[in-house]
Every structure is written in C-alpha cells, then in structure tokens.
Design a protein around this motif. Structure first.
Motif, PDB file in Angstrom:
ATOM      1  N   ARG A   1       0.809  -1.217   0.000  1.00 10.95           N
ATOM      2  CA  ARG A   1       0.000   0.000   0.000  1.00 10.95           C
ATOM      3  C   ARG A   1       0.845   1.270   0.000  1.00 10.95           C
ATOM      4  NH1 ARG A   1      -5.383   0.439   2.279  1.00 10.95           N
ATOM      5  NH2 ARG A   1      -5.413  -1.813   2.450  1.00 10.95           N
ATOM      6  N   GLY A   2       0.720   2.050  -1.040  1.00 11.51           N
ATOM      7  CA  GLY A   2       1.371   3.365  -1.050  1.00 11.51           C
ATOM      8  C   GLY A   2       2.869   3.350  -1.251  1.00 11.51           C
ATOM      9  N   LEU A   3       3.466   2.173  -1.439  1.00  9.09           N
ATOM     10  CA  LEU A   3       4.918   2.134  -1.563  1.00  9.09           C
ATOM     11  C   LEU A   3       5.399   2.798  -2.856  1.00  9.09           C
ATOM     12  CD1 LEU A   3       6.150  -1.290  -0.184  1.00  9.09           C
ATOM     13  CD2 LEU A   3       6.620   0.993   0.660  1.00  9.09           C
ATOM     14  N   GLY A   4       4.511   2.892  -3.844  1.00  7.80           N
ATOM     15  CA  GLY A   4       4.895   3.524  -5.099  1.00  7.80           C
ATOM     16  C   GLY A   4       5.331   4.958  -4.911  1.00  7.80           C
ATOM     17  N   TRP A   5       4.733   5.621  -3.906  1.00  5.12           N
ATOM     18  CA  TRP A   5       5.115   7.018  -3.654  1.00  5.12           C
ATOM     19  C   TRP A   5       6.471   7.097  -2.985  1.00  5.12           C
ATOM     20  CZ3 TRP A   5       2.320  10.093  -6.361  1.00  5.12           C
ATOM     21  CH2 TRP A   5       0.972   9.771  -6.607  1.00  5.12           C
ATOM     22  N   LYS A   6       6.813   6.047  -2.241  1.00  4.54           N
ATOM     23  CA  LYS A   6       8.090   6.073  -1.515  1.00  4.54           C
ATOM     24  C   LYS A   6       9.262   5.733  -2.426  1.00  4.54           C
ATOM     25  CE  LYS A   6       6.716   5.421   3.187  1.00  4.54           C
ATOM     26  NZ  LYS A   6       5.342   5.835   2.900  1.00  4.54           N
ATOM     27  N   SER A   7       9.022   4.838  -3.395  1.00  6.24           N
ATOM     28  CA  SER A   7      10.087   4.536  -4.371  1.00  6.24           C
ATOM     29  C   SER A   7       9.518   4.742  -5.760  1.00  6.24           C
ATOM     30  CB  SER A   7      10.581   3.104  -4.229  1.00  6.24           C
ATOM     31  OG  SER A   7      10.155   2.539  -3.035  1.00  6.24           O
ATOM     32  N   PRO A   8       9.426   5.982  -6.171  1.00  7.17           N
ATOM     33  CA  PRO A   8       8.702   6.268  -7.418  1.00  7.17           C
ATOM     34  C   PRO A   8       9.302   5.575  -8.642  1.00  7.17           C
ATOM     35  CG  PRO A   8       9.831   8.215  -6.563  1.00  7.17           C
ATOM     36  CD  PRO A   8       9.934   7.181  -5.512  1.00  7.17           C
ATOM     37  N   TRP A   9      10.633   5.418  -8.665  1.00  9.85           N
ATOM     38  CA  TRP A   9      11.234   4.798  -9.843  1.00  9.85           C
ATOM     39  C   TRP A   9      10.814   3.348  -9.972  1.00  9.85           C
ATOM     40  CZ3 TRP A   9      13.308   7.437 -13.638  1.00  9.85           C
ATOM     41  CH2 TRP A   9      13.777   8.721 -13.376  1.00  9.85           C
ATOM     42  N   VAL A  10      10.969   2.609  -8.866  1.00 15.74           N
ATOM     43  CA  VAL A  10      10.603   1.193  -8.915  1.00 15.74           C
ATOM     44  C   VAL A  10       9.096   1.054  -9.104  1.00 15.74           C
ATOM     45  CG1 VAL A  10      10.525  -0.932  -7.583  1.00 15.74           C
ATOM     46  CG2 VAL A  10      12.578   0.444  -7.586  1.00 15.74           C
ATOM     47  N   GLY A  11       8.337   1.933  -8.442  1.00 11.65           N
ATOM     48  CA  GLY A  11       6.884   1.896  -8.621  1.00 11.65           C
ATOM     49  C   GLY A  11       6.517   2.100 -10.082  1.00 11.65           C
ATOM     50  N   GLY A  12       7.173   3.073 -10.712  1.00 10.71           N
ATOM     51  CA  GLY A  12       6.895   3.341 -12.119  1.00 10.71           C
ATOM     52  C   GLY A  12       7.264   2.155 -12.993  1.00 10.71           C
ATOM     53  N   ALA A  13       8.439   1.546 -12.704  1.00 12.73           N
ATOM     54  CA  ALA A  13       8.862   0.381 -13.493  1.00 12.73           C
ATOM     55  C   ALA A  13       7.850  -0.754 -13.332  1.00 12.73           C
ATOM     56  CB  ALA A  13      10.248  -0.079 -13.039  1.00 12.73           C
ATOM     57  N   PHE A  14       7.378  -0.932 -12.087  1.00  9.34           N
ATOM     58  CA  PHE A  14       6.401  -1.993 -11.820  1.00  9.34           C
ATOM     59  C   PHE A  14       5.140  -1.754 -12.654  1.00  9.34           C
ATOM     60  CE2 PHE A  14       4.769  -4.738  -8.030  1.00  9.34           C
ATOM     61  CZ  PHE A  14       4.610  -5.798  -8.906  1.00  9.34           C
ATOM     62  N   ILE A  15       4.720  -0.492 -12.726  1.00 11.24           N
ATOM     63  CA  ILE A  15       3.534  -0.179 -13.531  1.00 11.24           C
ATOM     64  C   ILE A  15       3.772  -0.561 -14.993  1.00 11.24           C
ATOM     65  CG2 ILE A  15       2.088   1.700 -14.392  1.00 11.24           C
ATOM     66  CD1 ILE A  15       1.466   1.074 -11.564  1.00 11.24           C
ATOM     67  N   VAL A  16       4.985  -0.276 -15.487  1.00 13.26           N
ATOM     68  CA  VAL A  16       5.299  -0.639 -16.877  1.00 13.26           C
ATOM     69  C   VAL A  16       5.179  -2.157 -17.064  1.00 13.26           C
ATOM     70  CG1 VAL A  16       7.129  -0.746 -18.600  1.00 13.26           C
ATOM     71  CG2 VAL A  16       6.773   1.341 -17.299  1.00 13.26           C
ATOM     72  N   PHE A  17       5.740  -2.927 -16.104  1.00 13.58           N
ATOM     73  CA  PHE A  17       5.664  -4.387 -16.226  1.00 13.58           C
ATOM     74  C   PHE A  17       4.218  -4.854 -16.193  1.00 13.58           C
ATOM     75  CE2 PHE A  17       9.871  -4.047 -13.850  1.00 13.58           C
ATOM     76  CZ  PHE A  17      10.575  -3.966 -15.026  1.00 13.58           C
ATOM     77  N   LEU A  18       3.407  -4.236 -15.319  1.00 10.17           N
ATOM     78  CA  LEU A  18       2.012  -4.660 -15.213  1.00 10.17           C
ATOM     79  C   LEU A  18       1.257  -4.348 -16.501  1.00 10.17           C
ATOM     80  CD1 LEU A  18       1.258  -3.573 -11.557  1.00 10.17           C
ATOM     81  CD2 LEU A  18       1.520  -5.878 -12.413  1.00 10.17           C
ATOM     82  N   LEU A  19       1.511  -3.146 -17.065  1.00 14.83           N
ATOM     83  CA  LEU A  19       0.873  -2.793 -18.340  1.00 14.83           C
ATOM     84  C   LEU A  19       1.258  -3.799 -19.405  1.00 14.83           C
ATOM     85  CD1 LEU A  19       1.312   1.078 -18.573  1.00 14.83           C
ATOM     86  CD2 LEU A  19      -0.771  -0.212 -18.128  1.00 14.83           C
TER      87      LEU A  19
END
Lengths: 119, 574
Positions: free
Chosen positions: B453-471
C-alpha cells in the motif's frame, strides 16, 4: 484387446533362443507403470510414494531393454537404461534430502499434512 | 575414425556457454571455501596463484595445439572474479555477502557473451550444424532459447544478491549452493534446447528439474519452502516418469532416439494398428512431461504452491527460464509430427482446448489472490495459455477439393515466431515484476498485496517500473507485452482459429482487473500507507529500470526482434 497388443511386435529375430516374447515384457512394463501410478495416487506415506515413482521409471527401463533386445541388442536402448538408473539414484538422493528437511520441520511423513500453501 | 583433437575442440566450442556455467559452479565453491577461512595470506598469495594457474591453463590450449581458439573472455572473467573477491575481502569484509552473487553474475555474463558470438555466426546461415556425433544441434532457434535461459540466469543471480531472506542468512551460508543450483539448472535448460536426441533431452531435463527442486527448498527452516519443494519434487518426478515412459514407447517401436528419425518412422507406419495407437500414447505421454513444466492445465496444480513457497529468484527463474526452454523442446518435438495428417489435427485441437482452459483458469484464479507471488503464479499459468495459441496454429490443413479430405499439414512458421517473441517479451516483463516484488518485499518483509500500500510514492522509480511491467503483462501499448499478444493473436486468426483469439482477448480483459489491483494498491494514498525503513537498493532498482526500458523499447520498435524470432523459427528446418 490384449491379444492385439501382444501381436504388435514380430517374434524376435537374430537373438539366440528368445525364451520370453518381447510383447510379454512390454505388457509387464505397462503393468508396472500402472502400478506405479496407482501407488502414487493411493499411498500417503512419502517414502512409499517415492517407491512408486521408482516403479514407473523401471517400467520405462524394461521397455527400453525389451526393445533393445528386439533389435539385435541395440546399444542405444541399453545405454539409455543405464542413464535412467543413474538419474533415478540422483533423484532419490535429492528426494531424501528434501524429505529430511521436511521431517525436521514437521516430524511426520504423511502427505496429507502438506496443506499450508492453499488458495 | 577421423575424430581428432581439432574436431574435439570444435565440439567443445559449441557447448562453450554451458561449459562456462559449469566452470562458474566450480569457481563459486572455490570462492566459498576461500571465504570460510577468511585468511589474508590466502587472499594475497594463494588466490593469485590459483587464478594465474587457471589463466595459464586456458592459455596452454591454443598455444600447445596450434589451434586458433580465442579465450580472452575467459581470462577476463577469471581476472574479474579474482578482483571482486579480493577487493571485497580487503575492503568490505563483513559486509561482502554479495560476493557469490557477483561471481555468478560474471559467469552468466560470460556465457551470454559466448552465446552472442555463436548467435552472430549462426543467424543468417540457415542450416543447422551438429556436433558431438549429432547429439548437439546448433541452430538459430537453439541459440535464441539458450540466450533466453542464460539471460534469465544473469538477472536472477543479480536478484539473489538483494533477496533479503538470503542476505539475512548468517554467514551467507546456502547462497553459494543456491547460486550453484541456479547455474546448473540454467545449464540443463540450455542443453535441453540444444539437442533433439531423446536421451539427451531426458538427461538435461532432469538436470533442470533436480536443481529446481533443490532451489525451491533452499530456505531451510521455512515450512512453506519445504512444503513447496516436496510438492514440486513429487509431481515433477511423476511427470518425468510419464515422459520417460512415453520416450521408451517411441524408442521401442521406432528403434530411434533422434526426433527427426522418429518423425520419419511415424510417417511410414500404419496408423490404426495397435502399434500406431501405442505410438500415439507415447507422443501424448511425452507431451505431458513438457506440459508439466509449462504449467498447462491439467498439469498446473503444483505451480501456485511452488511459486509462493520458493525463494523469489527461483520463482522468477521457473516462470521465465524453465518455461522458455520447455516451450523450445516442445516446439522441436512438434517437428516430428509435421506432415502427419492423421494425428496432428487431433493434437492441434487438444492443444487449442488446453490453451483455452489454461488461460481462463489462470486468469480467473488470479482474480482473488492476496499473495503477490501466488498471483504471479496464476498469471504465469495464464501466459502459458496465450503462448500455446502460437503453438496451436503451426499446422494448417488444406481440404483436398476432389475428395474433401484433409490433404496436407503445412507448417505455418508465424505461430512459432510469435511464441519466440512472446517468450522474449515475457522474460523482460516477468523478471521485472518479480524483481519489483523482491524490492518491495525487502521493504515490508511481506509478500501480501495489502502490504505494498502506497509504496509507489516512496520509491517512485521502482513503482513506475512496476507499472510498466504490469501494463506489459496485461498487453497495453506501448509495451513489449502488447506486441507479444498482437503477434500471437494474429497468428491464431491467420491460422483459422478466430474463436481462440476471441477467447484470449476476453481473457486479457479479465487479467486487467488483477494487474490493475496491484497498481492501484501501489499508488494508493489513503493515509494508511505502509511505512518501513529499509536499506536502499539502488543497484536492484537500476536493473529494474533497465528491464522496464527494454519492455518499452520492444513495445515501440518490435520489428528487429520479430525478425530474429522469425529467423529462429525458420531454422527449425521446415
């Protein structure tokens, strides 16, 4: 049905005095294989489950050897059987190692206790 | 017998990458021995001597035989290992648990380099070369899949360095064994796609499987890991028993161990005789062994449990590397059914059914999972179903206008190329997703979806990469996953399986829900975000960004990769 399966392979040629027809050996192998599947499905003790798996591997071995005998003692099939025996030994070693790790944590060999990962 | 030393060396060269991996395992254990003692005399005196002796041995081969083999990457690798270990020992002693991982990464990188060189030679040649008396087949298809397995090894070794449960392990014990198993499993997988001999297939598949069982159970003292490894071992042994019995039937009736020769035998034998029936049984049993590795329904039941219980790097390896090589060997196996119009239609329809059931089951079961790794386990089942779509379309049957009978099975290479592209894209996105899981789980100590929960804001780079993988996993442009799905679907439609493509499209929509759930949780901001402090892992994040970049790159420029896949598919020899 069985008669037709038995008639699959011609009588062995080139082998001096083939006392047992190849089709009988194949039938025995099939029976062993089915016995292995049965044991795997029915038994709950992990060691016996392993033994059932070994039975399946040996059924394949028997088929390889019978077919090799049928073809003038073709070395390919016989070598295959030797490799399978080796791999089965390695598999038993790996299996027993994992079994010991399992037993240390639960003190039982009953497969029915493997229920922690569900969903 | 004109089998001289020169041809022996040539043969050795064809399996060079695998040999490098075997050498890596040896070096790993040597390094481990060395580090147990922690003696500076060893660091300064013995280690340079051993490294020098090894380099000199490598130098002797071309020098004494007069044969031109260039071994500079191996020199470089050994020197790099020596430098890493010594510098770590002297500079970071006590905080140098990353050393075994670094050694494995060096070995894997070396093997990748050698494979790249082989690929440069093989691609564009078309014809397959054989070595080891016909046991090893060197063609573009094999080199491509070996490359995928080797890349998986490279990335998963890198992940292992950062995987918290292994870092915490006192004295980093077990990490070396784990990495050795990983490298051996990858070597087994690489051998698997480099051959078409039944004996070699069995041996390399067992090398892959046995090392995978050991990896899964490597978290000693963890009940879930132990349970997962035992389940994997038992089901896996039964599946390999099925496959072996199938092989023995194939050999028994044809008397051949090479797949193409068995194929020739299949085309000449009477179909509806008991012999023919038993050969069909043999083919089906063999396929069940591969289906197990590929987690196709109904051979999937081990996958969620094993994926959840295993160490995350292993999960990543099983879902990508192991699957890629198993698909490879299955495609090679299908080779022998080409031109077979009696069984091939039945098999194709069976595969179509398996594809539909597999993807639907995987997606529906993934909808209500709470554990990230388990969710990706089901998602991996679903992706195997999508990939099977490409396999289904490999044969086309034309109706003979005169008799109305099916006349000829024509090979349709588009499907194979699509599967190969899919495997490459899947490597990028799924390894990335598991890397992100490792990164997030290191921060929270948990693999539950609720806890990110909310970790994407704490590590925006990894969160963003994760979003790319999910897409990409969902199949939304501009990502590699989109084109992977696009090619596979198009191959299905061109191959006359429109209904299959429609079902797969519906499945893609279903998968959107659970991938979206992860993304939403990652960037949820409702005041109840998880708050954890953990050591930063910039090097893990860097690899994730690299994988995300690759995912986007092949989503924008898929053409070149697609060409490579098509050429690899052609090299199978139709």
């Amino acid at each position: 049905m069985i008669a037709s399966i038995l008639a699959v392979l011609p009588a062995a040629e080139g082998i001096p005095n083939p006392s047992i027809p190849t089709s009988w050996v194949l039938l025995l192998a099939a029976l062993l294989f089915i016995l292995g599947i049965y044991g795997f499905l029915v038994r709950r003790d992990l060691i016996v489950v392993f033994m059932s798996i070994e039975l399946m591997l040996n059924a394949a071995n028997l088929t390889f050897l019978a077919a090799a005998r049928e073809r003038m003692l073709d070395p390919e099939g016989q070598v295959y059987a030797i490799f399978v025996i080796t791999v089965a030994a390695v598999e038993a070693a790996v299996g027993l190692a994992l079994l010991i790790a399992w037993f240390r944590l639960r003190a039982t060999l009953d497969v029915e206790t493997a229920v922690e990962l569900e969903g | 017998m004109d089998y001289d030393f020169a041809s022996y060396l040539r043969d050795l060269r064809t399996i060079g990458p695998e040999l490098i991996l075997c050498g890596t395992i040896l070096v790993l254990f040597l390094v481990d021995l060395w580090r147990i003692g922690r003696n500076r005399t060893i660091s300064w005196v013995l280690a340079p001597l051993v490294t020098f002796a090894a380099c000199y041995g490598l130098y002797l081969v071309p020098a004494t035989t007069g044969i031109d083999v260039d071994l500079w990457p191996e020199f470089l690798g050994l020197t790099a290992v020596y430098a890493v270990v010594t510098v770590a020992d002297l500079r970071w002693r006590g905080r140098d648990r990353w050393v075994p991982g670094a050694v494995a990464v060096i070995g894997a990188a070396l093997a990748c380099l050698r494979l790249w060189q082989q690929g440069v030679e093989v691609f564009g040649e078309g014809a397959a070369a054989f070595s080891w008396g016909g046991l090893v087949r060197v063609d573009a298809f094999g080199v491509l899949l070996r490359g995928l397995a080797c890349l998986t090894l490279l990335v998963t070794s890198w992940f292992t360095i950062f995987y918290a449960p292994m870092r915490r392990d006192p004295g980093a014990k077990g990490v070396t064994e784990f990495l050795a198993c990983l490298a051996a499993a990858a070597a087994g997988g690489m051998f698997l796609v480099a051959t078409e001999n039944l004996l070699f297939i069995y041996l390399s598949l067992e090398l892959l499987s046995l090392c995978s069982y050991l990896q899964v159970g490597m978290l000693k003292g963890d009940r879930r890991s132990s349970e997962a490894s035992l389940k994997y071992l038992i089901y896996g042994s039964v599946a390999s028993g099925f496959m072996l019995f199938g092989f023995s039937l194939l050999y028994g009736f044809s008397g051949e161990l090479a797949i193409p020769k068995i194929g020739q035998f299949l085309q000449t034998m009477p179909r509806h005789s008991p012999e023919g029936v038993l050969m069909t049984v043999g083919v089906l049993l063999s396929f069940s062994g591969f289906a197990y590795k590929l987690t196709l329904v109904p051979f999937h039941f081990w996958a969620p449990d094993v994926y959840e219980g295993a160490p995350t790097p292993t999960t990543a390896f099983l879902s990508v590397g192991s699957k890629a090589v198993s698909f490879g060997i299955m495609l090679r196996f299908l080779h022998m059914l080409t031109g077979d119009i009696v069984w091939a239609p039945g098999l194709v329809h069976l595969a179509a059914l398996a594809a539909v059931v597999t993807m639907t089951y995987g997606n529906l079961a993934a909808l209500h999972q709470s554990n990230l790794k388990r969710l990706f386990g089901y998602s991996s089942i679903a992706h195997a179903g999508y990939m099977l779509l490409g396999v289904v379309t490999v044969f086309q049957f034309m109706e003979d206008p005169a008799t109305g009978l099916l006349r000829e099975g024509r090979f349709f290479g588009e499907g194979y190329a699509a599967v190969l592209f899919y495997l490459g894209a899947y490597l990028l996105m799924n390894l990335g997703a598991f890397g992100a899981v490792i990164f997030l789980a290191n921060r929270t100590g948990s693999e539950e979806i609720e806890d990110i929960r909310g970790l994407g804001w704490k590590s925006p780079w990894v969160g963003g990469a994760f979003i790319v993988f999910l897409l990409s996993l969902t199949g939304i442009p501009p990502t590699a996953g989109f084109f992977a799905k696009w090619y596979v679907f198009r191959a299905a439609i061109d191959g006359g399986f429109l209904w299959l493509a429609v079902v797969a499209g519906i499945n893609t929509v279903i998968s959107l829900f659970y991938y979206f759930r992860i993304g939403r949780m990652l960037f949820l901001r409702d005041g109840s975000e998880a708050f954890f402090e953990a050591p930063r892992a910039p090097w893990l994040a860097a690899v994730l960004l690299l994988l995300a970049f690759g995912t986007l790159w092949f989503g924008v420029f898929p053409g070149a990769a697609r060409e490579v896949a098509a050429e690899a598919a052609r090299s199978l020899g139709w």
